[in-house]
Motif scaffolding. Sequence first.
Motif, short mmCIF file in Angstrom:
data_model
loop_
_atom_site.label_atom_id
_atom_site.label_comp_id
_atom_site.label_asym_id
_atom_site.label_seq_id
_atom_site.Cartn_x
_atom_site.Cartn_y
_atom_site.Cartn_z
N ASN A 1 3.88 5.97 -10.48
CA ASN A 1 5.17 6.26 -9.87
C ASN A 1 5.15 5.84 -8.41
O ASN A 1 4.12 5.38 -7.90
CB ASN A 1 5.48 7.76 -10.00
CG ASN A 1 5.67 8.18 -11.45
OD1 ASN A 1 6.25 7.44 -12.24
ND2 ASN A 1 5.18 9.36 -11.80
N ARG A 2 6.26 5.99 -7.72
CA ARG A 2 6.31 5.66 -6.30
C ARG A 2 5.25 6.46 -5.54
O ARG A 2 5.10 7.66 -5.73
CB ARG A 2 7.69 5.98 -5.72
CG ARG A 2 8.76 4.96 -6.03
CD ARG A 2 10.09 5.42 -5.47
NE ARG A 2 10.09 5.53 -4.01
CZ ARG A 2 10.99 6.21 -3.31
NH1 ARG A 2 11.96 6.87 -3.93
NH2 ARG A 2 10.92 6.25 -1.99
N GLY A 3 4.52 5.77 -4.68
CA GLY A 3 3.51 6.43 -3.87
C GLY A 3 2.14 6.50 -4.50
O GLY A 3 1.18 6.92 -3.85
N ASP A 4 2.01 6.08 -5.76
CA ASP A 4 0.74 6.19 -6.47
C ASP A 4 -0.03 4.87 -6.46
O ASP A 4 0.55 3.79 -6.40
CB ASP A 4 0.96 6.60 -7.92
CG ASP A 4 1.59 7.98 -8.06
OD1 ASP A 4 1.55 8.74 -7.08
OD2 ASP A 4 2.12 8.28 -9.14
N LYS A 5 -1.35 4.98 -6.58
CA LYS A 5 -2.25 3.86 -6.87
C LYS A 5 -3.20 4.35 -7.95
O LYS A 5 -3.59 5.52 -7.95
CB LYS A 5 -3.05 3.43 -5.64
CG LYS A 5 -2.23 2.92 -4.49
CD LYS A 5 -3.12 2.33 -3.40
CE LYS A 5 -4.01 3.36 -2.74
NZ LYS A 5 -3.29 4.23 -1.80
N ALA A 6 -3.60 3.47 -8.87
CA ALA A 6 -4.48 3.93 -9.95
C ALA A 6 -5.23 2.75 -10.55
O ALA A 6 -4.78 1.61 -10.51
CB ALA A 6 -3.68 4.65 -11.03
N GLN B 1 -3.84 -1.51 -0.87
CA GLN B 1 -4.92 -0.71 -1.43
C GLN B 1 -5.58 0.19 -0.40
O GLN B 1 -6.46 0.97 -0.73
CB GLN B 1 -5.96 -1.64 -2.05
CG GLN B 1 -5.35 -2.53 -3.11
CD GLN B 1 -6.36 -3.43 -3.76
OE1 GLN B 1 -7.36 -2.96 -4.27
NE2 GLN B 1 -6.10 -4.71 -3.75
N SER B 2 -5.17 0.08 0.86
CA SER B 2 -5.77 0.87 1.93
C SER B 2 -4.74 1.82 2.51
O SER B 2 -3.63 1.96 2.00
CB SER B 2 -6.32 -0.05 3.02
OG SER B 2 -5.26 -0.67 3.71
N ASP B 3 -5.09 2.47 3.61
CA ASP B 3 -4.19 3.41 4.28
C ASP B 3 -3.46 2.76 5.44
O ASP B 3 -2.96 3.44 6.33
CB ASP B 3 -4.97 4.63 4.77
CG ASP B 3 -5.48 5.47 3.61
OD1 ASP B 3 -4.81 5.48 2.57
OD2 ASP B 3 -6.54 6.10 3.75
N VAL B 4 -3.41 1.44 5.45
CA VAL B 4 -2.63 0.73 6.46
C VAL B 4 -1.63 -0.17 5.76
O VAL B 4 -1.78 -0.52 4.58
CB VAL B 4 -3.51 -0.12 7.40
CG1 VAL B 4 -4.48 0.76 8.17
CG2 VAL B 4 -4.26 -1.20 6.64
N TYR B 5 -0.59 -0.53 6.48
CA TYR B 5 0.41 -1.46 5.96
C TYR B 5 0.46 -2.66 6.88
O TYR B 5 0.74 -2.53 8.07
CB TYR B 5 1.78 -0.78 5.90
CG TYR B 5 2.92 -1.75 5.63
CD1 TYR B 5 2.87 -2.62 4.54
CD2 TYR B 5 4.03 -1.80 6.47
CE1 TYR B 5 3.90 -3.51 4.30
CE2 TYR B 5 5.06 -2.69 6.23
CZ TYR B 5 4.99 -3.55 5.15
OH TYR B 5 5.99 -4.44 4.92
N ARG B 6 0.14 -3.82 6.35
CA ARG B 6 0.15 -5.07 7.10
C ARG B 6 1.38 -5.87 6.71
O ARG B 6 1.74 -5.93 5.53
CB ARG B 6 -1.11 -5.88 6.81
CG ARG B 6 -2.41 -5.22 7.26
CD ARG B 6 -3.59 -6.06 6.78
NE ARG B 6 -3.45 -7.43 7.24
CZ ARG B 6 -3.98 -7.91 8.36
NH1 ARG B 6 -4.68 -7.12 9.13
NH2 ARG B 6 -3.81 -9.16 8.71
N PHE B 7 1.99 -6.51 7.68
CA PHE B 7 3.18 -7.31 7.39
C PHE B 7 3.21 -8.53 8.29
O PHE B 7 2.69 -8.53 9.40
CB PHE B 7 4.45 -6.48 7.57
CG PHE B 7 4.56 -5.79 8.91
CD1 PHE B 7 5.24 -6.38 9.96
CD2 PHE B 7 3.96 -4.56 9.11
CE1 PHE B 7 5.33 -5.75 11.19
CE2 PHE B 7 4.05 -3.92 10.34
CZ PHE B 7 4.74 -4.51 11.38
N SER B 8 3.81 -9.60 7.78
CA SER B 8 3.90 -10.86 8.52
C SER B 8 5.31 -11.42 8.40
O SER B 8 5.83 -11.59 7.29
CB SER B 8 2.90 -11.90 7.97
OG SER B 8 1.58 -11.48 8.15
#
Length: 397
Positions: A195-200, A324-331
Motif C-alpha cells: 500500500n502507499r508508504g510501504d516497502k516489502a 529504498q532508503s530514508d532519503v528522497y533524491r530528485f533531479s
Amino acid sequence: MQANERITYLVENYLNKTISKEEYKELSDWIVQADFQEVETLFEAEIHKQDNWYNDSVAFGGEANVLKEIQNKITQSERKVFAYKRWAYYGAAASILIFTLMLFKPWQKTDLVSSDQVNDKVVSVDDKGDDIDILADAGGHLSFTDGEIVTISKQQKAFIDCDGVRYQFLADGGVRLQPLDTASPHQAKHTFFTNRGDKANIILADGTSVWLSSASSLVYPTTFADDKRMVEVHGEAFFDVSHNPNKPFVVKSNDTEIEVLGTQFNMRAYPEVDFSETTLVSGSVRVRSKNSQRKIVPGQQATVNKKGEVAVVTANLQDVLSWQSDVYRFSNLTIEEILTELGRWYAIEGIDNRSTLQERYTGVLSKGKQLSGILRQLETISTHRFIIQERRIVIMN
C-alpha cells in the motif's frame, strides 16, 4: 595560491559563514568534480579544527564530523533494504553535501534545518493544526487465488502453505516461496503487493529477490514450469534475478516486456503515469514494446512512452534507487512533481498548484515524520510557499 590551498581557503570561509557568492559557486563546482574521498578528507580536517561550527550550523546530530555522520545515516538506512555497491554510499553522501551547500547560503542568513524542524511562520498549517504524517510502513501483503489476503507483518506463524508452495516469513519482514514436494504442475498465480508508504521484499521460487516500492504489486506463478519465468509488475520494483540461461526471466507491465537471464534492475510503471522506466544496475536486459526493442547496459535507463517508443539515456542510479532508503533524491523536477512523488510516502490527499512558476530543482531530502519539515526545506531553496489544508498542499508563488 595553489589549487589545494585555494580549496582549503574556500572550505574555511564556508564553515565560518564568510564565503561570498562567487566563492560558494567555486566550491560547489569543485565538489561536483572532485573525488568523494578527497572531499571527505578535506572537510573532516577543517571541521575538526572548528568543532563549534557543527553545533552552530547543522541539525543532523551532535558529532563534529558532518560528512561521516551523513554517510553513516545513508549507509544504515540503505542496509535495511539491500547492499548497494560501496560507490553508491559515497555518491549519496556527496550529493547530500551538495544539497547542504544549496540550503546553507551565508549571505542569505539562512540556517540549516532537519526535516522535522518546522517554522510555522513559513509553512502554514490550517486551523485544525493538521500536519501530514509520513505513512507507516506496514510491509507487504499476499493475495491468493481464493481471494484470501495475508498481511505479512501480522503473521504469528513461521509459514503458511497454499497452492503447492510454502510461504516462509522471514525475520526482516520479507517472505520466501518454497515449492513443496506435493506441488502439482498446475501454476497458480498469486499477488504480492504494498500500500502507499510501504516497502516489502519477496523471494520467488527460483531464488529471484524482488523489492516492491510504495503502492506496487507483483503477479507471479507459484512455480516456474514454463520455458520462461514470467511475472507482471504495476508500480515500482527492484529485481535481483537468479541466473538461469535456460529459462529467461520476463517482466511484463502494460505493453512493455523486460527480458533478462540474471541481473539487477529497477522497473517503474505506475498506472497513473503514461510511461515506464527500466534502469539497469548490472547484467543486461532487453526492453520490448509493441513498436520497438532496445538492449541496455548497466547505468542506462530505457523509457517506453504510450506510443511504444523506446528511448535510452544514462541513468542516475542513486536517484532511481533512493526509494529504498530514508532519503528522497530528485533531479530536474518541478515543485509539483516533487510533491507528487512524496505523495507515495506521505498521506497527501491532493495538490492545489496556484503557482505560475515552473522552476526545476535537484537535491536530496530526508524523509521526516511530518511533511511540513520537507516543505520548510523546499521553501528555503525556492521562491514557493506552501499551505497545508486538510491534508491538501496549496503551492503559492
